[in-house]
Design an enzyme around this catalytic site. Structure first.
Site, PDB file in Angstrom:
ATOM      1  N   HIS A   3      57.615  57.242  52.662  1.00 15.16           N
ATOM      2  CA  HIS A   3      56.233  57.337  53.282  1.00 15.16           C
ATOM      3  C   HIS A   3      56.569  58.409  54.480  1.00 15.16           C
ATOM      4  O   HIS A   3      56.121  58.002  55.537  1.00 15.16           O
ATOM      5  CB  HIS A   3      55.739  56.062  53.632  1.00 15.16           C
ATOM      6  CG  HIS A   3      54.877  55.554  52.636  1.00 15.16           C
ATOM      7  ND1 HIS A   3      53.431  55.793  52.478  1.00 15.16           N
ATOM      8  CD2 HIS A   3      55.002  54.420  51.638  1.00 15.16           C
ATOM      9  CE1 HIS A   3      53.034  55.303  51.327  1.00 15.16           C
ATOM     10  NE2 HIS A   3      54.049  54.296  50.904  1.00 15.16           N
ATOM     11  N   GLY A  42      53.282  55.448  36.239  1.00 22.00           N
ATOM     12  CA  GLY A  42      52.826  54.453  37.209  1.00 22.00           C
ATOM     13  C   GLY A  42      54.000  53.543  37.605  1.00 22.00           C
ATOM     14  O   GLY A  42      53.699  52.445  38.222  1.00 22.00           O
ATOM     15  N   ASP A  87      58.187  64.512  45.970  1.00 16.50           N
ATOM     16  CA  ASP A  87      58.443  64.300  44.291  1.00 16.50           C
ATOM     17  C   ASP A  87      58.489  65.644  43.817  1.00 16.50           C
ATOM     18  O   ASP A  87      59.226  65.704  42.996  1.00 16.50           O
ATOM     19  CB  ASP A  87      57.272  63.531  44.096  1.00 16.50           C
ATOM     20  CG  ASP A  87      57.093  61.999  44.632  1.00 16.50           C
ATOM     21  OD1 ASP A  87      58.138  61.795  45.320  1.00 16.50           O
ATOM     22  OD2 ASP A  87      56.042  61.375  44.168  1.00 16.50           O
TER      23      ASP A  87
HETATM   24  P1  ADP Z   1      54.159  57.713  39.286  1.00 23.08           P
HETATM   25  O1  ADP Z   1      54.011  59.277  39.673  1.00 23.08           O
HETATM   26  O2  ADP Z   1      54.818  56.850  40.011  1.00 23.08           O
HETATM   27  O3  ADP Z   1      54.440  57.519  37.917  1.00 23.08           O
HETATM   28  P2  ADP Z   1      50.996  57.891  39.465  1.00 23.08           P
HETATM   29  O4  ADP Z   1      49.991  57.061  39.488  1.00 23.08           O
HETATM   30  O5  ADP Z   1      51.127  58.957  40.730  1.00 23.08           O
HETATM   31  O6  ADP Z   1      52.503  57.114  39.477  1.00 23.08           O
HETATM   32  O7  ADP Z   1      50.963  58.960  38.224  1.00 23.08           O
HETATM   33  C1  ADP Z   1      50.981  58.374  36.865  1.00 23.08           C
HETATM   34  C2  ADP Z   1      49.499  59.074  36.063  1.00 23.08           C
HETATM   35  O8  ADP Z   1      50.020  60.385  35.941  1.00 23.08           O
HETATM   36  C3  ADP Z   1      49.326  58.400  34.757  1.00 23.08           C
HETATM   37  O9  ADP Z   1      48.420  57.285  35.082  1.00 23.08           O
HETATM   38  C4  ADP Z   1      48.707  59.484  34.111  1.00 23.08           C
HETATM   39  O10 ADP Z   1      47.482  59.686  34.702  1.00 23.08           O
HETATM   40  C5  ADP Z   1      49.641  60.447  34.459  1.00 23.08           C
HETATM   41  N1  ADP Z   1      50.721  61.023  33.699  1.00 23.08           N
HETATM   42  C6  ADP Z   1      51.983  61.141  33.993  1.00 23.08           C
HETATM   43  N2  ADP Z   1      52.772  61.380  32.960  1.00 23.08           N
HETATM   44  C7  ADP Z   1      51.802  61.403  31.684  1.00 23.08           C
HETATM   45  C8  ADP Z   1      52.112  61.728  30.498  1.00 23.08           C
HETATM   46  N3  ADP Z   1      53.354  61.927  29.858  1.00 23.08           N
HETATM   47  N4  ADP Z   1      50.811  61.746  29.676  1.00 23.08           N
HETATM   48  C9  ADP Z   1      49.729  61.508  30.254  1.00 23.08           C
HETATM   49  N5  ADP Z   1      49.523  61.334  31.457  1.00 23.08           N
HETATM   50  C10 ADP Z   1      50.584  61.402  32.221  1.00 23.08           C
HETATM   51 MG    MG Z   2      52.887  59.940  41.383  1.00 24.19          MG
END
Ligand code: ADP
Ligand code: MG
Length: 382
Positions: A32, A122, A172
């Site tokens: 953060h 997520g 990231d």
């Molecule tokens: P993190 O980046 O920590 O995994 P985020 O909430 O920032 O969590 O991002 C996750 C979101 O990104 C998912 O809920 C989806 O909407 C999208 N996402 C990531 N990878 C994929 C994938 N392989 N297919 C579809 N959507 C994806």
């Molecule tokens: Mg993310």
């Protein structure tokens, strides 16, 4: 098992023009603070998101994800507008939109896109950046954009900030693009300059356990924006250009200018930046005991000052600590997702079991465990 190219061909009846991949990440320390011009120390993990893309003769954009079976997101280059499209498709759409908005006139065409993500979604391991950066890397190649890694990092961040609507920092995307096997990357989020810091824990008998608490609190919400706003208020009230520009001592001396909430939020940022620099020094000395202490301090600061932890993360960290981890902390945005613990390889089974047992006792969803050594950043596969 069918390859991504074969799956692409069965969906779109054509072979892909390009296949690219980009990894998720863990951040050793520096949480953060990427939106406060801080230093961060992430590394790319071995799990990647792969994308296969082909050009279309028209201007339509067809996006599918193996992780979203049955869903086809259909739009056109002429209809791209922030926060439109299915939520999951906004990440790739945002990247296309950001490229379309570049000054140079690029000859974008319609696209067929198939995504296959092995970074858990997520879980705080940045599947979002892995998705954006794999798309950006593929399109950079497909349309000969010649964008540098730094330019791609700014572009993919813009996609997430402005198209998805998530005010994330630059860490990231940077590490997903610039990761180096065997090293963590000291990244200065002010100018994206980097220094590779060897992170050779295996030879010291250690591993970095990643604990996915499976608590999912979506980050596209007010909690993140509110913390970010507190840091901006501290900067304004202190009359400085960024929290990067104040030492820990000066911050304590001038902190009386701030209201209490702003003070404790900013205290996290200022002390965390110092902990990153301290972590680099101890890593260069291969002093993993001190690194562990810094991880513990980082967690306490995120839990108590920044208040972005949650019961599941606190439990994963406290059980790791009580079972002999050198140090542990939550990683990522918080409110769920993953924690990391620096542990002796031989204590891994005992620590995993103790965490699983404690989660069951508290009625929490069973956690998942991963571990990864530092891996390479995004690349073109085909
Ligand atoms: P993190 O980046 O920590 O995994 P985020 O909430 O920032 O969590 O991002 C996750 C979101 O990104 C998912 O809920 C989806 O909407 C999208 N996402 C990531 N990878 C994929 C994938 N392989 N297919 C579809 N959507 C994806
Ligand atoms: Mg993310």
């Amino acid at each position: 098992m069918e390859t991504l190219a074969q799956q692409f061909s069965s969906y779109f009846s054509i072979a892909p023009d390009v296949i690219a991949q980009a990894p998720g990440r863990v951040n050793l320390i520096g949480e953060h603070i990427d939106y406060s011009d801080g230093y961060v120390l992430p590394f790319a993990i071995k799990d990647v998101t792969m994308v296969a893309i082909s050009r279309r003769d028209d201007r339509e954009i067809h996006i599918r994800s193996i992780q979203r079976p049955g869903d086809l997101n259909l739009t056109s280059l002429d209809e791209l507008s922030p926060q439109t499209g299915q939520i999951w498709a906004r990440y790739p759409l945002g990247v296309i939109w950001a490229i379309a908005g570049l000054d140079d006139q690029h000859h974008l065409t319609g696209l067929n896109i198939l995504i296959d993500g092995k970074v858990p979604l997520g879980a705080g391991l940045s599947s979002s950046a892995a998705l954006e950066c794999s798309i950006a890397t593929a399109l950079n190649e497909l349309f000969d954009l010649n964008l540098s890694l730094t330019e791609l990092a700014w572009l993919t961040q813009r996609a997430e900030n402005d198209y998805v609507g998530m005010p994330c920092g630059i860490m990231d995307q940077s590490i997903s693009l610039m990761g180096k096997a065997g090293s963590a990357l000291l990244l200065d989020t002010r100018d994206l300059s980097t220094e590779a810091i060897p992170f050779e824990i295996a030879s010291a008998g250690l591993e970095l356990l990643i604990i996915d608490t499976q608590a999912h609190h979506a980050l596209v919400d007010g909690g993140y924006a509110e913390r970010r706003a507190s840091c901006e208020k501290a900067v304004a009230d202190l009359g400085i250009t960024s929290l990067r520009d104040i030492s820990v001592d000066d911050f304590y001396a001038q902190g009386t200018l701030l209201d209490q909430t702003t003070f404790i939020r900013a205290r996290h940022a200022v002390t965390e930046m110092q902990r990153v620099l301290d972590a680099v020094a101890v890593l260069k000395a291969r002093d993993f005991i001190s690194l562990g202490k810094l991880l513990n301090q980082s967690h306490a600061s995120l839990r108590d000052d920044y208040t972005v932890s949650c019961p599941e993360l606190d439990l994963a960290v406290s059980v790791s600590q009580s079972q002999g981890a050198l140090g542990a902390r939550m990683v990522g945005g918080g409110f769920g997702g993953s924690a990391i613990a620096l542990i002796k390889v031989e204590s891994a089974p005992k620590i995993r079991e103790a965490i699983t047992t404690a989660f069951a006792k508290h009625g929490f969803t069973s956690p998942r465990f991963f571990n990864s050594l530092p891996s390479d950043g995004a690349k073109i596969l085909h």
